[in-house]
Design an enzyme around this catalytic site. Structure first.
Site, PDB file in Angstrom:
ATOM      1  N   CYS A 161       0.799  -1.235   0.000  1.00 27.95           N
ATOM      2  CA  CYS A 161       0.000   0.000   0.000  1.00 27.95           C
ATOM      3  C   CYS A 161       0.827   1.279   0.000  1.00 27.95           C
ATOM      4  O   CYS A 161       0.260   2.373  -0.095  1.00 27.95           O
ATOM      5  CB  CYS A 161      -0.946  -0.007   1.194  1.00 27.95           C
ATOM      6  SG  CYS A 161      -2.012  -1.455   1.240  1.00 27.95           S
ATOM      7  N   HIS A 293      -3.236   8.626   5.381  1.00 27.85           N
ATOM      8  CA  HIS A 293      -3.497   7.320   4.766  1.00 27.85           C
ATOM      9  C   HIS A 293      -4.988   7.003   4.879  1.00 27.85           C
ATOM     10  O   HIS A 293      -5.626   6.657   3.890  1.00 27.85           O
ATOM     11  CB  HIS A 293      -2.649   6.260   5.451  1.00 27.85           C
ATOM     12  CG  HIS A 293      -2.633   4.938   4.763  1.00 27.85           C
ATOM     13  ND1 HIS A 293      -2.344   4.805   3.425  1.00 27.85           N
ATOM     14  CD2 HIS A 293      -2.873   3.679   5.225  1.00 27.85           C
ATOM     15  CE1 HIS A 293      -2.392   3.524   3.084  1.00 27.85           C
ATOM     16  NE2 HIS A 293      -2.722   2.819   4.160  1.00 27.85           N
ATOM     17  N   HIS A 329      -9.418   2.484  -1.393  1.00 27.86           N
ATOM     18  CA  HIS A 329      -7.988   2.263  -1.124  1.00 27.86           C
ATOM     19  C   HIS A 329      -7.382   1.648  -2.377  1.00 27.86           C
ATOM     20  O   HIS A 329      -7.615   0.486  -2.698  1.00 27.86           O
ATOM     21  CB  HIS A 329      -7.829   1.335   0.068  1.00 27.86           C
ATOM     22  CG  HIS A 329      -6.417   1.190   0.547  1.00 27.86           C
ATOM     23  ND1 HIS A 329      -5.326   1.692  -0.155  1.00 27.86           N
ATOM     24  CD2 HIS A 329      -5.888   0.595   1.662  1.00 27.86           C
ATOM     25  CE1 HIS A 329      -4.224   1.413   0.494  1.00 27.86           C
ATOM     26  NE2 HIS A 329      -4.537   0.753   1.594  1.00 27.86           N
TER      27      HIS A 329
END
Length: 852
Positions: A161, A293, A329
């Site tokens: 990620c 994030h 995401h």
């Protein structure tokens, strides 16, 4: 020597997501507060209440033929599309400017799409051509650089990620070295069933669109791509480029805490934010906004909020928001998509909202800019991303250049102070070297047998594909009249590490969490640390790690994929995080407490040399005092080896003596497994602590040939390797005639032999017939990612002993004007040149200098 850091600006952007197909559309969708998270028709087939942010709109592919599009996976196609847009926006035409432009791609699930039909048991959809062109993790960078005409060297970042944020940082640091004035950075991430199933099974997914920091916790998965053209400021001004913002600084860190969960104390996140501000020569008071994030999960949102409170005394006055409520995401492309969102809105004094915001969760009490844009001038802002394995990344940026003070660093010299290796020849570097210098004959290879069921599966694939005219033409053009089925019956073998009991060699070793490749990596790392006299106590943040991967944790991936069916909702959650490319780095960081800069590269063969060159930059620029760099490999499944053979000359052998490199009688290459690691550090730091110095890394070069679709273009491939050699010599400030030894890493394939030989001829001219030329791959097999590191370990031993070992097995060399070493040679080696290349045409040259 005090050096002023170059300012790095953004001169082009590209975008693709569920809510937009280009940058202009993305800006409008942001201003309209468009949420692209919806019920997923694709995944509702398997998963209840499956939501996703998917790219479903029709797309066009500028300048690509239908045939090329059919051979590429979405990871490469999307990267090409956004890269093309960024280069166009940046007005960077083909030719000299692109020839010196580097490419860094961040991705989590590359090389997957071609094999999804096999995973989903839909054989009729399998395309052999796509598997050949786009079926390796490393292919994405080679494809995109070739299609866009970028030749300044490439790397593929695979830190899950944080991959695209990590890629931005590498691009920033490469511009500091002066070799690249421009670097294209791309993040690309399609959603595939293995990724969706993994997050779903971990209960990380929310059944409605995510609402970071509020309401019911849970993430929404997304897909898409983004690109930024990074450019040295003065270079951009000189050519009249439009500037969209500045990347002020960057840092990474590692929690060294858990495979999936963040450190609840937020220590790694705190460290990375402080380090990024330190690199920018600013303090918390200089940050006007934080793009977080913000996945929406309970653990992330709580820990991220806590970390910001620890770093910013004035955090209640700083707006912070998550863009993931817009597009989900995006995993490997998350960071770059989110940073582009900032560059599109902040210049208009519009601070991005956190959409879907409802009741704040406990301990989430900051200004998350709920639901509506806030007005405010932002001079400098921070972009944070975090990943499985505790990989943390922080970028500091501004919407206008020169908003931050100039920053400086003391330029360092870089030394190798520790080495470690695990190979089929020996479980330690010392035992391997002792056997090599004793000229002990190699034992027989471990037999590799293609099981009957796998053989039939392979034949079934070939038979299915024979009905496809396009594939038939492809097979004929690559293999001519060769009988492929007879190749399946060839006996072959591998250099396998046997008889290894890691529990006897490691202080901290949990066999329940250790797969084969991670065990190899950890053994080599602990050897290198012991050799360097380095123990991690409470100073893990001063030691970083860059690992290069080729095919990664293949056995774990295989087990995970097998668990997808018949019910993907019951996939093995224990295997999911371990199947990621950065899982090896995670395991080693946790085992040894390594908390500094942390990156995993997956650039393929010789990825360890890419790790070495980046680690060198981090030390040279004073960003870390010490780094572990290297690579690790485990032997592939028989199916994977034969599929690879089909794409690389169909040369397999069962006799180690057939592995004849630079030979007129080449009979085949032999796969290998193991690991090679180096501990490198600031030379002055090493001398001050009385460390033994094996060699100095005096300089390096990197270039790629752009010939992925034209491997027969030998002049271009030779030119690329030559460019890398010349860069290394220039940085080391030595003349060609001062080089005492050249060590290549060719796999013995005639074309790869010819590239190294041709480049040495061009770079060294008449002197090439006098400089000893070696290659030791045949000792341990082609240990793909770490083959360059293993050869470096042998070369440093040569410097110590004053004796050059001969190239094993080869007798009838393919060139008479090159000084191949066929007998032991007594010679003092002060300067040695290390050569390496990836299967995608990336070329490395590293100059080592003896400190004796």
């Amino acid at each position: 020597m005090t050096v002023t850091r170059k300012r790095v600006v953004i001169t082009g952007m590209g975008h693709l997501s569920s809510i937009a197909s280009n940058v202009a559309e993305f800006k409008q969708a942001l201003l309209n507060k468009t949420c692209g998270i919806k019920p997923s028709k694709k995944y509702l087939e398997w998963f209840e209440d499956a939501n996703a942010s998917e790219v479903l709109q029709p797309l066009s592919w500028p300048d690509l033929s239908a045939e090329t599009v059919a051979a590429l996976d979405n990871a490469a196609l999307w990267a090409y599309k956004v890269g093309h847009e960024a280069l166009d926006q940046g007005q960077l035409p083909r030719g000299k400017l692109r020839d010196k432009t580097g490419l860094i791609i961040g991705v989590s699930s590359a090389g997957t799409e071609a094999f999804i039909p096999l995973i989903e048991h839909q054989m009729e959809r399998f395309s052999l051509k796509k598997a050949m062109v786009s079926g390796s993790f490393a292919s994405c960078s080679a494809i995109v650089s070739s299609l866009l005409g970028l030749k300044g060297g490439f790397e593929l970042v695979a830190t899950a990620c944080t991959a695209s944020t990590n890629a931005m940082g590498i691009g920033y640091d490469l511009i500091q070295n002066g070799k690249n004035a421009t670097v294209l950075v791309v993040g690309t991430e399609p959603i595939y069933l293995p990724t969706f199933a993994g997050f779903y099974a971990l209960h990380a997914m929310k059944r409605t669109p995510s609402s970071p920091f509020s309401g019911t916790p849970g993430m929404s998965i997304g897909e898409g791509a983004g690109a930024l053209l990074l450019e040295e400021y003065e270079h951009a001004v000189a050519r009249g480029a439009t500037i969209y913002g500045e990347m002020v600084s960057y840092a990474t860190s590692c929690d060294a805490y858990h495979e999936t969960a963040p450190d609840p104390r937020g220590d790694g996140a705190v460290q990375v934010m402080r380090h990024a501000m330190q690199n920018a020569a600013i303090g918390p008071q200089n940050i006007d906004y934080i793009n977080v994030h913000g996945t929406g999960t309970e653990a992330n949102d709580r820990c991220e909020t806590l970390a910001m409170k620890k770093v910013f005394p004035n955090i209640m006055d700083i707006p912070v928001s998550s863009t993931k409520a817009y597009v989900g995401h995006n995993i490997g492309s998350a960071g770059i998509i989110e940073l582009i969102a900032c560059f599109l809105t902040l210049p208009d004094n519009q601070i991005l909202p956190t959409l879907n915001f409802s009741t704040p969760r406990p301990n989430c009490d900051l200004n998350y800019v709920p639901n509506e844009f806030q007005q405010g001038e932002v001079k400098m802002f921070m972009k944070n991303n975090y990943a499985f394995g505790g990989n943390n990344c922080c970028v500091i940026a501004s919407v206008k250049p020169e908003q931050s003070p100039a920053s400086h660093y003391q330029r360092k010299r870089v030394a190798i102070t520790g080495m470690g290796a695990v190979t089929s020849v020996g479980h330690t570097l010392q035992s391997m070297l002792e056997k090599m210098w004793a000229r002990e004959p190699l034992s027989q290879l471990y037999p590799l047998v293609l099981e009957a069921s796998t053989r039939e599966e392979f034949r079934g694939i070939l038979n299915t594909m024979r009905n496809n005219r396009e594939v038939v033409d492809y097979m004929h053009s690559h293999f001519g009249g060769l009988d492929v089925e007879s190749e399946l019956n060839k006996p072959t073998g591998v250099h396998q590490v046997q008889g290894l009991d890691a529990r006897k060699m490691l202080r901290r070793f949990d066999p329940r969490k250790a797969n084969t490749i991670s065990t190899f990596a950890l053994l080599a790392i602990t050897q290198a640390m012991t050799d360097a006299g380095r123990k991690v106590k409470r100073d893990g943040q001063t030691l970083g790690m860059i690992l290069g991967m080729s095919k990664g944790p293949q056995a774990t991936v295989d087990r995970y994929l097998q668990s997808l069916f018949p019910d993907p909702t019951k996939v093995r959650t224990s295997e999911f995080p371990g199947s990621l490319m950065n899982a090896i780095s995670t395991f080693c960081s946790i085992s040894e407490g390594i908390k500094g800069y942390n990156t995993s590269l997956a650039t393929g063969i010789n990825a360890g040399l890419g790790a070495l060159t980046y680690g060198y930059e981090l030390i040279r620029q004073g960003l870390q005092p010490q780094m572990i760099v290297g690579g690790a490999d485990e032997n592939m499944s028989t199916f994977a080896i034969y599929l690879q053979a089909l794409n690389s000359d169909l040369q397999l052998t069962c006799d180690p003596a057939d592995f004849k490199i630079y030979s007129k009688d080449a009979k085949g290459y032999v796969p290998g497994e193991g690991a090679g690691m180096l501990l490198i550090e600031d030379l002055q730091h090493a001398q001050d602590r009385g460390a033994h110095i094996h060699a100095e890394i005096a300089g390096y070069g990197k270039s790629n040939d752009g010939c992925y679709f034209a491997p027969e273009d030998m002049p271009a491939r030779v030119e690329s390797m030559t460019a890398a050699i010349c860069q290394a010599l220039q940085e080391a400030e030595i003349n060609p005639e001062e080089v005492d030894l050249i060590c290549g890493t060719s796999d013995g394939t005639p074309s790869r032999d010819a590239v190294e030989i041709g480049a040495v001829r061009r770079a060294f001219g008449a002197a090439s017939c006098n400089i000893p030329f070696v290659n030791y791959n045949a000792w341990f097999g082609l240990v793909e990612s770490s083959i360059g590191i293993l050869n470096i370990a042998v070369v440093t031993e040569i410097m110590k002993r004053g004796e050059i070992l001969p190239i094993p097995y080869t007798e009838n060399f393919s060139a008479d004007d090159i000084a191949f070493v066929s007998q032991p040679l007594q010679k003092t080696v002060r300067n040695a040149l290390m050569l390496g290349a990836t299967e995608g045409g990336n070329h490395y040259a590293v100059l080592l200098r003896s400190m004796a």
